[in-house]
Design a protein around this motif. Structure first.
Motif, PDB file in Angstrom:
ATOM      1  N   HIS A  46       0.865  -1.178   0.000  1.00  0.00           N
ATOM      2  CA  HIS A  46       0.000   0.000   0.000  1.00  0.00           C
ATOM      3  C   HIS A  46       0.905   1.231   0.000  1.00  0.00           C
ATOM      4  O   HIS A  46       1.678   1.418   0.938  1.00  0.00           O
ATOM      5  CB  HIS A  46      -0.887   0.026   1.249  1.00  0.00           C
ATOM      6  CG  HIS A  46      -1.806  -1.134   1.345  1.00  0.00           C
ATOM      7  ND1 HIS A  46      -3.087  -1.117   0.831  1.00  0.00           N
ATOM      8  CD2 HIS A  46      -1.637  -2.365   1.891  1.00  0.00           C
ATOM      9  CE1 HIS A  46      -3.660  -2.274   1.065  1.00  0.00           C
ATOM     10  NE2 HIS A  46      -2.809  -3.049   1.712  1.00  0.00           N
TER      11      HIS A  46
ATOM     12  N   CYS B 268      -6.706   3.944   3.344  1.00  0.00           N
ATOM     13  CA  CYS B 268      -5.814   2.791   3.293  1.00  0.00           C
ATOM     14  C   CYS B 268      -5.904   1.933   4.541  1.00  0.00           C
ATOM     15  O   CYS B 268      -6.007   0.710   4.454  1.00  0.00           O
ATOM     16  CB  CYS B 268      -4.376   3.271   3.101  1.00  0.00           C
ATOM     17  SG  CYS B 268      -3.111   2.013   3.358  1.00  0.00           S
TER      18      CYS B 268
ATOM     19  N   ASP C 129       0.335  -7.497   4.693  1.00  0.00           N
ATOM     20  CA  ASP C 129       0.627  -6.390   3.781  1.00  0.00           C
ATOM     21  C   ASP C 129       1.783  -5.545   4.290  1.00  0.00           C
ATOM     22  O   ASP C 129       2.235  -5.688   5.423  1.00  0.00           O
ATOM     23  CB  ASP C 129      -0.603  -5.494   3.604  1.00  0.00           C
ATOM     24  CG  ASP C 129      -1.739  -6.173   2.873  1.00  0.00           C
ATOM     25  OD1 ASP C 129      -1.510  -7.239   2.255  1.00  0.00           O
ATOM     26  OD2 ASP C 129      -2.865  -5.652   2.922  1.00  0.00           O
TER      27      ASP C 129
ATOM     28  N   VAL D 148       3.093  -1.235   4.125  1.00  0.00           N
ATOM     29  CA  VAL D 148       2.652   0.127   3.834  1.00  0.00           C
ATOM     30  C   VAL D 148       3.889   0.989   3.640  1.00  0.00           C
ATOM     31  O   VAL D 148       4.842   0.915   4.419  1.00  0.00           O
ATOM     32  CB  VAL D 148       1.783   0.699   4.975  1.00  0.00           C
ATOM     33  CG1 VAL D 148       1.450   2.158   4.727  1.00  0.00           C
ATOM     34  CG2 VAL D 148       0.506  -0.114   5.124  1.00  0.00           C
TER      35      VAL D 148
ATOM     36  N   TRP E  43      -2.652   5.055  -2.613  1.00  0.00           N
ATOM     37  CA  TRP E  43      -3.729   5.803  -1.973  1.00  0.00           C
ATOM     38  C   TRP E  43      -3.380   7.276  -2.007  1.00  0.00           C
ATOM     39  O   TRP E  43      -2.398   7.691  -1.401  1.00  0.00           O
ATOM     40  CB  TRP E  43      -3.911   5.318  -0.532  1.00  0.00           C
ATOM     41  CG  TRP E  43      -4.205   3.865  -0.430  1.00  0.00           C
ATOM     42  CD1 TRP E  43      -3.295   2.861  -0.225  1.00  0.00           C
ATOM     43  CD2 TRP E  43      -5.464   3.229  -0.560  1.00  0.00           C
ATOM     44  NE1 TRP E  43      -3.912   1.648  -0.201  1.00  0.00           N
ATOM     45  CE2 TRP E  43      -5.264   1.838  -0.404  1.00  0.00           C
ATOM     46  CE3 TRP E  43      -6.751   3.690  -0.779  1.00  0.00           C
ATOM     47  CZ2 TRP E  43      -6.306   0.921  -0.470  1.00  0.00           C
ATOM     48  CZ3 TRP E  43      -7.783   2.771  -0.841  1.00  0.00           C
ATOM     49  CH2 TRP E  43      -7.553   1.407  -0.686  1.00  0.00           C
TER      50      TRP E  43
END
Length: 82
Positions: free
Chosen positions: A3, A14, A22, A24, A81
């Motif tokens: 992300h 997000c 995940d 980020v 995002w």
């Protein structure tokens, strides 16, 4: 999933979609929203942190451009995002 967060508003959306496996990445104005997440690892682009004079967060790993490229290449998929 990687992300990529590029704004404060982007992070607010997000964080509702991040899964534990995940990662980020905060970059650009996204470093203003830098915070720990519920995912495996959070990163921030060191050059953007310095340019915006934002304090580093101890749970967010700072990376340089080479590490940024490696992170994107190693991700099976990504979403940005804004």
């Amino acid at each position: 999933m990687l992300h990529i967060v590029t704004s404060i508003e982007g992070f607010s959306v997000c964080k509702r979609h991040v899964l534990p496996a995940d990662r980020v990445l905060f970059l650009g104005d996204g470093v203003y929203a830098m915070a720990p997440t519920e995912c495996e690892q959070s990163y921030a682009l060191l050059q953007d942190i310095k340019a915006r004079r934002v304090s580093r967060h101890s749970d967010v790993k700072c990376i340089d451009y080479d590490e940024f490229v490696d992170l994107v290449i190693s991700a099976s998929s990504s979403v940005t995002w804004k």
